[in-house]
Design an enzyme around this catalytic site. Sequence first.
Site, short mmCIF file in Angstrom:
data_model
loop_
_atom_site.label_atom_id
_atom_site.label_comp_id
_atom_site.label_asym_id
_atom_site.label_seq_id
_atom_site.Cartn_x
_atom_site.Cartn_y
_atom_site.Cartn_z
N HIS A 345 6.44 -38.83 68.59
CA HIS A 345 5.72 -38.34 69.78
C HIS A 345 4.22 -38.45 69.67
CE1 HIS A 345 9.26 -36.34 71.65
NE2 HIS A 345 9.65 -36.25 70.38
N LYS A 533 -2.05 -28.56 80.91
CA LYS A 533 -1.49 -29.12 79.68
C LYS A 533 -2.17 -28.42 78.50
CE LYS A 533 -2.98 -33.27 81.11
NZ LYS A 533 -1.83 -34.14 80.97
N ARG A 534 -1.66 -28.61 77.29
CA ARG A 534 -2.33 -28.05 76.13
C ARG A 534 -3.79 -28.54 76.08
NH1 ARG A 534 0.25 -25.60 71.81
NH2 ARG A 534 -1.89 -25.07 71.30
N LYS A 539 -7.07 -35.16 75.40
CA LYS A 539 -6.61 -35.03 76.78
C LYS A 539 -7.79 -34.95 77.77
CE LYS A 539 -2.28 -32.71 75.41
NZ LYS A 539 -1.16 -33.50 75.98
N THR A 641 4.44 -35.70 80.33
CA THR A 641 5.60 -35.43 81.19
C THR A 641 5.16 -34.62 82.41
OG1 THR A 641 6.07 -33.62 79.64
CG2 THR A 641 7.49 -35.57 79.51
N LYS A 645 6.11 -34.63 86.64
CA LYS A 645 6.41 -33.46 87.49
C LYS A 645 5.53 -33.46 88.73
CE LYS A 645 7.57 -31.23 83.22
NZ LYS A 645 7.03 -30.48 82.07
#
Length: 799
Positions: A345, A533-534, A539, A641, A645
């Site tokens: 991952h 998100k985290r 990110k 992911t 969504k």
Amino acid sequence: MFTSKEEFKEQFRKGVLDSYGRPLEESHMTEQFVVLERMTRVQTSKNWADTKKCVHDNEQKEVHYFSMEFLMGRLLTNNLMNMGYYEMVKEGLADLGINIHDLEDLERDPGLGNGGLGRLAACFLDSLASSSLPGHGNTIRYQFGLFKQKMVDGYQTEIPDQWMSLTNKWEIRKSKHMVDVKFWGRVVWDEQTGKFTHVDAECIRAVPYDIPIVGNDTFVTNTLRMWSSEVSDNIPTNKDFRQYSQEVNEICQNLYPDDSTQAGRVLRLKQQYFFVSAGVQAIVKAHLRQYPNLDNFHEKHTIQLNDTHPVLAIPELMRILVDEYDYEWLDAWSIVKQTMAYTNHTILSEALEKWPVDIMRALLPRVYMMIEEINRRFTGFVKEVADNPEEVLNHVRIIKDDQVHMAHLAIAGSYSVNGVARIHTNILINSEMKHFATLYPNKFNNKTNGITHRRWLAYSNLPLRNLLKETIGEEWIHNPDKLEDLMAFVDDPKIQEQFLDVKKQKKEELAAYIKEHNGVEVDVNSIFDIQVKRLHAYKRQLLNVMHIIYLYQEMKRNPEFRIYPRTFIFGAKAAPAYFFAKKVIKLITSVGDVVNNDPVTKDYLKVIFVENYGVTLAEMIMPAADVSEQISTAGKEASGTGNMKFMMNGAITVGTLDGANVEIHELVGDDNCAIFGLTEEQVQETYRSGTYSSWDIYHNDFRIKTVIDSLLSTEWGTSSEEFRGVFEELMNHNDQYLLLADFDSYVKAQKRVEELYKDRTKWARICLVNIAKSGYFSSDRTIGQYAKEIWHIEPVKKL
Ligand code: 26Q
């Protein structure tokens, strides 16, 4: 069990009376909730038992998904809906004067995971059961899940997550399946038996708690097995009992956040071996209850390793086969290599797990011997087959520089290695793991992630579901590809209008939540632009904030510059010891405090940070989004992911060509998403050439300079030192994630989104196309591919 509304009501009344010694009329809401949860669990029993019997009698192969994390989310509504009892129960409760939603809201969200990897595991369980496939989860029963985030003065603080404090009626303690797991001690050669034996070990008892995993519209009900540590009967004699019992309790106390702080590393390794050893032992025992020996173990079981965290399953199964069942090394290795499959991952090298040999050898002496032998033989194999063995060995050794490389062990011991999005798998094959890919050309494969469209669309977005029902019916619930039928309606003005109404309704719900929890009034006609998100540097939540700062400063500078009103919404947890991430959270809230209250900008710009983001909040947030922020540095996000969504709920992606964004872009086309930034190749080239300089960009772009300068000012209502760490990261560590390189392109993409949004027809069409194309990202598709291409398992046949 109940089969009608009247039966339900009667049993519900009786349940309250039996459990609490009070008539329903006098019972408390929490008592009603506990009874409903228990009744729903009981309702699964027959199918659960039938599934086990069918799998057994058909001698079917099963998959066991080993994961340190499962972010299940609430189960009550999901299970009632999957079983088809939701309406009956809702009406029954209404007859009794109870609103089902009040009870639903009492369920705690079991936060037994950090983020994407944990939620993926939960989506997979739903899709396995709903596809009638025999597949179970194996994990740890953490006393406390991921911390609860409480914001104090704009800073994150952490509070223990007591997820079981009210109840957990889903689980069943299975004492008869308990096993012992051995730590520490020594390995000695026993002359009499001619075997190695593990002596003076500290035994810890592992007790399984099973949760039924209910499929949608099928009798198939699988199991999530959670292991809990207890005091063993074989108490170590060389240790103080109080110390021993504290060590026992520690193992299942906490989920580890995804940073690698030194403290607690041994404990994390203990956790890994604990649930892996218990899980493998239980599967072996179950196998031997049905078959005479373990020769066909791999024909009846596959163990899917969710990242490297459960990779000790490989040496553990070797240990069991060799030490306990007298297998020759090569026979055992053949079984292990046909049982294990590994999913990677991450490509961030700092996230690849390595364990110091001295820790591993002391804690798991016999398992470490197995790893040494695996390494020895693997080294021999490389020397035999590689053209330039020394060079290759440098990159593939399992034990190197006194560390065990878990990903290398995983690849050597598995029959399948997969990445989680096409670009990610390609990076694994062509760069990160290229030496392995050359050694084992057929092992590597891609399985692009997915999400369960039941939880993320059918159950969490009822208005959209109803609109879909009116247009394309409900076949998509069984066959998500059928969402594509919506393409016939994307130009239909009436449907466009109805879609915009649905979106507005969900935005109103979120706005009400924000009003209640943040005390800020947001305009539902503004663009809801969301990044949840985290919190991680790669990110690039910071890039999003820089854009907001730029918009704010531009509006302040230039009265002509006005934007279409936008509400920027963030949700993110930062690992408690991740200093930079915590500062970015503080920056978000500080910028929010300023722009939300500045008379010049407050009607155009709102910045909201929602506290304690998790699965349940996501169910409200995803349907309310207009814009989905997926802005990682290309090459860094394995898949994502959340992006799926948002898409499925009709939001447009603003994203880089990273992870599954690449596939989203390919499906919807340039017109229906906003791609920006360097490509993965360009990112690699930028790093490689060594010419990147964040100071150069700073000096050449006035907007960037002004944004960056504000980090060392008091413009955000803090001391000018507050964000020095953030500044340093960008300017004096040369902006590792290339935010400055992508800034201009990001601003343009956002400008394009604004123009699109103003044209309501065009906008609605974009959203509808996104929904129509999102069926590909159902985890039913992903699981179908795993089942066919890796696991070779078949649906459970009813006898
Ligand atoms: C490792 C060592 C010590 C402590 C913690 C960890 C640790 C814990 C959790 C390392 C990684 C994780 C979680 C990783 C994760 O969630 N990865 C995400 O997986 C998703 C599902 O495949 C992808 O969509 C995301 O792109 C990826 O970031």
